[in-house]
Design a protein around this motif. Structure first.
Motif, PDB file in Angstrom:
ATOM      1  N   LEU A   1      21.693  34.085 -22.444  1.00  0.00           N
ATOM      2  CA  LEU A   1      21.624  32.554 -22.431  1.00  0.00           C
ATOM      3  C   LEU A   1      22.930  31.998 -22.577  1.00  0.00           C
ATOM      4  N   SER A   2      24.154  32.853 -22.496  1.00  0.00           N
ATOM      5  CA  SER A   2      25.386  32.407 -22.424  1.00  0.00           C
ATOM      6  C   SER A   2      25.852  31.773 -21.062  1.00  0.00           C
ATOM      7  N   VAL A   3      26.687  30.628 -21.425  1.00  0.00           N
ATOM      8  CA  VAL A   3      27.031  30.028 -20.013  1.00  0.00           C
ATOM      9  C   VAL A   3      28.480  30.670 -19.587  1.00  0.00           C
ATOM     10  N   ASP A   4      28.904  31.664 -20.224  1.00  0.00           N
ATOM     11  CA  ASP A   4      30.309  32.240 -20.107  1.00  0.00           C
ATOM     12  C   ASP A   4      30.126  32.909 -18.673  1.00  0.00           C
ATOM     13  N   PHE A   5      29.170  33.553 -18.234  1.00  0.00           N
ATOM     14  CA  PHE A   5      28.810  34.316 -17.051  1.00  0.00           C
ATOM     15  C   PHE A   5      27.974  33.459 -16.119  1.00  0.00           C
ATOM     16  N   PHE A   6      27.973  32.229 -15.909  1.00  0.00           N
ATOM     17  CA  PHE A   6      26.894  31.400 -15.416  1.00  0.00           C
ATOM     18  C   PHE A   6      27.053  31.680 -13.807  1.00  0.00           C
ATOM     19  N   GLU A   7      28.219  31.896 -13.343  1.00  0.00           N
ATOM     20  CA  GLU A   7      28.428  31.951 -11.950  1.00  0.00           C
ATOM     21  C   GLU A   7      27.893  33.404 -11.491  1.00  0.00           C
ATOM     22  N   GLU A   8      28.425  34.456 -12.337  1.00  0.00           N
ATOM     23  CA  GLU A   8      28.081  35.967 -12.120  1.00  0.00           C
ATOM     24  C   GLU A   8      26.634  36.061 -12.061  1.00  0.00           C
ATOM     25  N   ARG A   9      25.899  35.410 -13.064  1.00  0.00           N
ATOM     26  CA  ARG A   9      24.534  35.651 -13.319  1.00  0.00           C
ATOM     27  C   ARG A   9      23.588  35.225 -12.031  1.00  0.00           C
ATOM     28  N   HIS A  10      24.346  33.989 -11.462  1.00  0.00           N
ATOM     29  CA  HIS A  10      23.401  33.553 -10.347  1.00  0.00           C
ATOM     30  C   HIS A  10      24.068  33.596  -9.042  1.00  0.00           C
ATOM     31  N   GLY A  11      24.864  34.576  -8.767  1.00  0.00           N
ATOM     32  CA  GLY A  11      25.307  35.033  -7.478  1.00  0.00           C
ATOM     33  C   GLY A  11      26.330  34.355  -7.050  1.00  0.00           C
ATOM     34  N   LEU A  12      27.187  33.477  -7.786  1.00  0.00           N
ATOM     35  CA  LEU A  12      28.032  32.246  -7.234  1.00  0.00           C
ATOM     36  C   LEU A  12      29.362  32.954  -7.280  1.00  0.00           C
ATOM     37  N   LYS A  13      30.372  32.514  -6.604  1.00  0.00           N
ATOM     38  CA  LYS A  13      31.500  32.898  -6.466  1.00  0.00           C
ATOM     39  C   LYS A  13      32.203  32.106  -7.643  1.00  0.00           C
ATOM     40  N   LYS A  14      33.226  32.578  -8.420  1.00  0.00           N
ATOM     41  CA  LYS A  14      33.740  32.241  -9.415  1.00  0.00           C
ATOM     42  C   LYS A  14      35.553  32.048  -9.231  1.00  0.00           C
ATOM     43  N   GLU A  15      36.033  30.705  -9.490  1.00  0.00           N
ATOM     44  CA  GLU A  15      37.439  30.681  -9.253  1.00  0.00           C
ATOM     45  C   GLU A  15      38.128  31.510 -10.087  1.00  0.00           C
ATOM     46  N   PRO A  16      38.932  32.548  -9.438  1.00  0.00           N
ATOM     47  CA  PRO A  16      39.619  33.565 -10.387  1.00  0.00           C
ATOM     48  C   PRO A  16      40.705  32.749 -11.436  1.00  0.00           C
ATOM     49  N   PRO A  17      40.602  33.422 -12.608  1.00  0.00           N
ATOM     50  CA  PRO A  17      41.482  32.855 -13.747  1.00  0.00           C
ATOM     51  C   PRO A  17      42.805  32.720 -13.221  1.00  0.00           C
ATOM     52  N   ARG A  18      43.633  31.594 -13.766  1.00  0.00           N
ATOM     53  CA  ARG A  18      44.862  31.474 -13.194  1.00  0.00           C
ATOM     54  C   ARG A  18      46.026  31.138 -14.489  1.00  0.00           C
ATOM     55  N   LEU A  19      47.180  31.659 -14.407  1.00  0.00           N
ATOM     56  CA  LEU A  19      48.277  31.422 -15.437  1.00  0.00           C
ATOM     57  C   LEU A  19      49.360  30.805 -14.834  1.00  0.00           C
ATOM     58  N   ARG A  20      49.969  30.138 -15.747  1.00  0.00           N
ATOM     59  CA  ARG A  20      51.131  29.243 -15.558  1.00  0.00           C
ATOM     60  C   ARG A  20      52.651  29.626 -16.308  1.00  0.00           C
ATOM     61  N   LEU A  21      53.535  29.923 -15.341  1.00  0.00           N
ATOM     62  CA  LEU A  21      54.934  30.478 -16.108  1.00  0.00           C
ATOM     63  C   LEU A  21      55.992  29.832 -15.303  1.00  0.00           C
ATOM     64  N   ARG A  22      57.057  29.700 -16.169  1.00  0.00           N
ATOM     65  CA  ARG A  22      58.337  28.973 -15.845  1.00  0.00           C
ATOM     66  C   ARG A  22      59.588  30.009 -15.919  1.00  0.00           C
ATOM     67  N   ALA A  23      60.196  30.062 -14.976  1.00  0.00           N
ATOM     68  CA  ALA A  23      61.438  30.999 -15.109  1.00  0.00           C
ATOM     69  C   ALA A  23      62.626  30.163 -15.970  1.00  0.00           C
ATOM     70  N   LEU A  24      63.123  30.926 -16.704  1.00  0.00           N
ATOM     71  CA  LEU A  24      63.963  30.277 -17.761  1.00  0.00           C
ATOM     72  C   LEU A  24      65.564  30.945 -17.297  1.00  0.00           C
ATOM     73  N   ASP A  25      65.739  31.440 -16.182  1.00  0.00           N
ATOM     74  CA  ASP A  25      67.023  31.962 -15.722  1.00  0.00           C
ATOM     75  C   ASP A  25      67.162  31.711 -14.289  1.00  0.00           C
ATOM     76  N   SER A  26      68.277  31.482 -13.840  1.00  0.00           N
ATOM     77  CA  SER A  26      68.458  30.970 -12.459  1.00  0.00           C
ATOM     78  C   SER A  26      68.231  32.408 -11.517  1.00  0.00           C
ATOM     79  N   GLU A  27      68.613  33.411 -12.089  1.00  0.00           N
ATOM     80  CA  GLU A  27      68.280  34.662 -11.278  1.00  0.00           C
ATOM     81  C   GLU A  27      67.016  34.775 -10.875  1.00  0.00           C
TER      82      GLU A  27
END
Length: 391
Positions: free
Chosen positions: A202-228
């Motif tokens: 009854l958890s919504v965390d796995f809604f897509e997986e449980r119903h055979g749907l494709k889930k957008e892969p998790p994404r992370l954001r980063l910044r480079a703090l060095d010119s190189e």
């Protein structure tokens, strides 16, 4: 005692829930007789004028509402012949609904049950057990059951939510109604031997997986703090990518800063051979999937509150060499004018903190410095960051 005073007694005998269940079960309970509590001779003697007046008022109210009152006659030893109300009779559902002032709710219930059961009649038993569920999503039941029907008929569609095409149903509707959809589909499939029932069913965390749907892969954001490093990233200093792509992109940095909030990550100044992951919150746990981080200096800077320490502890359980900055008692006590209030403190335990971190965490939990104190990361001056030494 007026007619409204009898309402609680009537509802104990036959509630709105009873009425809704009987309607779904196609049980006709009308005319409905409800017995009234007997007034004792002693009560009548002690409060005769009050009871006499209230009984007369009740009789008049019942007449105006079409409710029949059955009286019992008896001989009182001091007051003589008396007649007291013994039973109320509601000839129809409409009269009863008017009495309990639930005509609008029942109209919504009728519309909702018809919409839901027209699409999925197998839900009747569930709604008999949970009739108020139909009142929780007025106007939505046709769309809710159409989504359920689609997911049941296409258990392995491999579609993204935004790809699903159901008449009169937009994809945002599905995203905002995952909880009730999960509950209904679980009910409809719970007797299917091919449907695994687990603690997280009854958890919504796995809604897509449980119903055979494709889930957008998790994404992370980063910044480079060095010119190189910016050159290594082909001129990009701000990158957001799926975990799998970042796992393959081994960035030539020595220090990885991890900050909880977006603004702080956007504003961090240049720092030699460093990058920063930001806009994370509890999503920070995804960093454990990037294996090359295990060979970098990791520095975490979160809000100085109970949740900030909870995030730090969770991440350190996977990346034990993780350090923290500006999450100490000195930083807290030097900036009292910047303190705010943590509305919902974390009340659990944190087993992966240093002794110094644990002392501050415990102090915050126990309101040592005041009620629900917090010091948000972005309130601290970024000039503090310049004091961090490059290894």
């Amino acid at each position: 005692m007026r007619l409204s005073d009898w309402k609680e007694k009537v509802l104990k005998a036959y509630s709105l829930k009873d009425l809704l269940r009987d309607h779904l079960s196609e049980v006709n309970t009308f005319p409905l007789q409800v017995s009234l509590k007997k007034i004792s001779g002693r009560e009548l003697t002690d409060n005769f004028s009050v009871y006499r007046k209230s009984i007369e008022e009740m009789a008049m109210d019942c007449q105006s509402l079409g409710i029949e009152v059955l009286f019992s006659s008896f001989q009182h030893r001091t007051l003589g012949p008396q007649s007291l109300p013994r039973e109320l009779t509601f000839k129809s559902r409409e009269i009863y609904l008017r009495f309990i002032a639930k005509e609008t709710e029942f109209a919504i219930f009728l519309e909702s049950s018809q919409a839901a059961l027209t699409v999925l009649p197998a839900l009747r038993k569930f709604f008999i057990q949970n009739p108020f569920k139909l009142l929780s999503y007025p106007g939505d039941w046709l769309r809710i059951t159409r989504v359920c029907d689609f997911l049941l008929k296409h258990p392995n569609s491999g579609l993204y939510l935004r790809q699903i095409e159901i008449p009169q149903v937009d994809t945002k509707f599905i995203e905002t109604h995952k909880k009730v959809l999960t509950e209904l589909i679980h009910e409809l499939r719970s007797h299917d031997e091919n449907y695994p029932v687990t603690a997280s069913s009854l958890s919504v965390d796995f809604f897509e997986e449980r119903h055979g749907l494709k889930k957008e892969p998790p994404r992370l954001r980063l910044r480079a703090l060095d010119s190189e490093i910016i050159s290594f990233l082909n001129g990009l200093d701000d990158v957001e990518a799926p975990i799998a792509a970042l796992q393959k992109l081994e960035i030539p940095c020595e220090t990885v800063f991890i900050v909880e909030n977006k603004v702080t990550g956007l504003c961090l100044p240049a720092h030699k051979k460093s990058i920063v992951f930001f806009e994370l919150g509890y999503k920070v746990m995804l960093l454990k999937e990037i294996s090359w981080l295990r060979h970098r200096r990791l520095v975490y800077w979160g809000d100085l509150d109970t949740h900030g320490f909870a995030i730090l502890s969770q991440l350190r359980s996977h990346l034990p060499h993780l350090q923290s900055i500006f999450m100490d008692e000195e930083t807290l006590l030097q900036n009292p004018v910047l303190w705010g209030k943590e509305d919902s403190p974390f009340l659990g335990e944190c087993s992966h903190l240093t002794s110094e971190e644990s002392a501050v965490f415990t102090g915050l939990q126990k309101n040592f410095w005041g009620p629900q104190v917090r010091l948000e990361q972005e309130r601290l001056p970024l000039s503090m960051f310049n004091s961090i030494k490059t290894p």
